[in-house]
Design a protein around this motif. Sequence first.
Motif, mmCIF file in Angstrom:
data_model
loop_
_atom_site.group_PDB
_atom_site.id
_atom_site.type_symbol
_atom_site.label_atom_id
_atom_site.label_comp_id
_atom_site.label_asym_id
_atom_site.label_seq_id
_atom_site.Cartn_x
_atom_site.Cartn_y
_atom_site.Cartn_z
ATOM 1 N N GLN A 81 5.272 32.770 -21.041
ATOM 2 C CA GLN A 81 4.500 33.925 -20.579
ATOM 3 C C GLN A 81 4.191 33.816 -19.085
ATOM 4 O O GLN A 81 4.322 34.791 -18.355
ATOM 5 N N VAL A 82 3.805 32.641 -18.633
ATOM 6 C CA VAL A 82 3.530 32.451 -17.204
ATOM 7 C C VAL A 82 4.824 32.610 -16.406
ATOM 8 O O VAL A 82 4.833 33.257 -15.347
ATOM 9 N N LEU A 83 5.918 32.065 -16.903
ATOM 10 C CA LEU A 83 7.202 32.195 -16.209
ATOM 11 C C LEU A 83 7.640 33.660 -16.144
ATOM 12 O O LEU A 83 8.058 34.132 -15.089
ATOM 13 N N ALA A 84 7.518 34.394 -17.239
ATOM 14 C CA ALA A 84 7.902 35.812 -17.251
ATOM 15 C C ALA A 84 7.061 36.609 -16.264
ATOM 16 O O ALA A 84 7.575 37.467 -15.536
ATOM 17 N N THR A 85 5.776 36.321 -16.212
ATOM 18 C CA THR A 85 4.881 37.007 -15.275
ATOM 19 C C THR A 85 5.261 36.680 -13.837
ATOM 20 O O THR A 85 5.309 37.574 -12.972
ATOM 21 N N THR A 86 5.555 35.429 -13.571
ATOM 22 C CA THR A 86 5.939 35.017 -12.222
ATOM 23 C C THR A 86 7.258 35.661 -11.814
ATOM 24 O O THR A 86 7.400 36.164 -10.690
ATOM 25 N N LEU A 87 8.231 35.687 -12.727
ATOM 26 C CA LEU A 87 9.505 36.345 -12.430
ATOM 27 C C LEU A 87 9.315 37.835 -12.181
ATOM 28 O O LEU A 87 9.942 38.409 -11.289
ATOM 29 N N ASP A 88 8.464 38.462 -12.973
ATOM 30 C CA ASP A 88 8.152 39.881 -12.784
ATOM 31 C C ASP A 88 7.686 40.132 -11.352
ATOM 32 O O ASP A 88 8.190 41.012 -10.654
ATOM 33 N N GLN A 89 6.730 39.338 -10.903
ATOM 34 C CA GLN A 89 6.145 39.550 -9.585
ATOM 35 C C GLN A 89 7.113 39.230 -8.445
ATOM 36 O O GLN A 89 7.160 39.947 -7.451
ATOM 37 N N ILE A 90 7.910 38.178 -8.600
ATOM 38 C CA ILE A 90 8.835 37.833 -7.515
ATOM 39 C C ILE A 90 9.973 38.849 -7.432
ATOM 40 O O ILE A 90 10.443 39.171 -6.337
ATOM 41 N N LEU A 91 10.390 39.397 -8.558
ATOM 42 C CA LEU A 91 11.410 40.448 -8.500
ATOM 43 C C LEU A 91 10.875 41.672 -7.761
ATOM 44 O O LEU A 91 11.597 42.303 -6.987
ATOM 45 N N ARG A 92 9.613 41.992 -7.985
ATOM 46 C CA ARG A 92 9.000 43.115 -7.260
ATOM 47 C C ARG A 92 8.966 42.835 -5.757
ATOM 48 O O ARG A 92 9.195 43.731 -4.944
ATOM 49 N N LEU A 93 8.679 41.589 -5.382
ATOM 50 C CA LEU A 93 8.637 41.233 -3.962
ATOM 51 C C LEU A 93 10.022 41.268 -3.318
ATOM 52 O O LEU A 93 10.165 41.653 -2.151
ATOM 53 N N PHE A 94 11.035 40.858 -4.065
ATOM 54 C CA PHE A 94 12.399 40.834 -3.528
ATOM 55 C C PHE A 94 13.069 42.212 -3.511
ATOM 56 O O PHE A 94 14.037 42.415 -2.793
ATOM 57 N N HIS A 95 12.572 43.143 -4.309
ATOM 58 C CA HIS A 95 13.281 44.410 -4.504
ATOM 59 C C HIS A 95 13.613 45.174 -3.221
ATOM 60 O O HIS A 95 14.733 45.683 -3.096
ATOM 61 N N PRO A 96 12.727 45.275 -2.244
ATOM 62 C CA PRO A 96 13.097 46.022 -1.028
ATOM 63 C C PRO A 96 14.280 45.407 -0.278
ATOM 64 O O PRO A 96 14.960 46.099 0.473
ATOM 65 N N PHE A 97 14.550 44.136 -0.505
ATOM 66 C CA PHE A 97 15.570 43.431 0.260
ATOM 67 C C PHE A 97 16.913 43.340 -0.470
ATOM 68 O O PHE A 97 17.956 43.345 0.164
#
Length: 191
Positions: A81-97
């Motif tokens: 659950q923590v890993l899925a949440t972390t991946l969710d957030q980092i994908l959002r951060l990377f998306h503009p790039f």
Amino acid sequence: MNLEAVKFQTLQVQGLALEDRWILSRLTDAVERVHRHLTAYNPSAAISAARDFFWGDLCDWYLELIKPRMRDPSRAGTARQVLATTLDQILRLFHPFVPFITEALWDKLNEQAPIRGIDQELPGSELLVRAAWPEQRADWRDEELEGQMALMQEVVTGIRENRARYEVAAGTKLNVRIRATGNTAEALSAT
């Protein structure tokens, strides 16, 4: 990592394992840094901050720290659950790039962990392009814990360097003694 069977449950951050609290604290720092750099119109620094978190904190350290828990069905749920949440957030951060890559990964993440979050569900979205931008969570930030983990990382890095220097095989178990006093001894005992 296989995130299958990630089921959302409300978790209290303070009740999480040390490594879970650490990665959430580092994630909060990464969200703040990326946002600050984008606000200052510095996309190069923003993507560097996201990349440093992804490779340095998440891949190099957190994934290694949770491997034993991921093998244990009774402890894997929270780590997933923590890993899925972390991946969710980092994908959002990377998306503009890197939008095409992150959109494909987002689709896979939605399949394996359709509901993500820690103490509350994160706002979901079928498409990443429509997902809400990550928000800094001050209640997740723990600079003291980050300092303790940085000390532990320094010790582990030193052990790895000595293993390489003296050509000790990776599978060989070693007994290691660390001489420390005061705050350093306390921090190492806690981690």
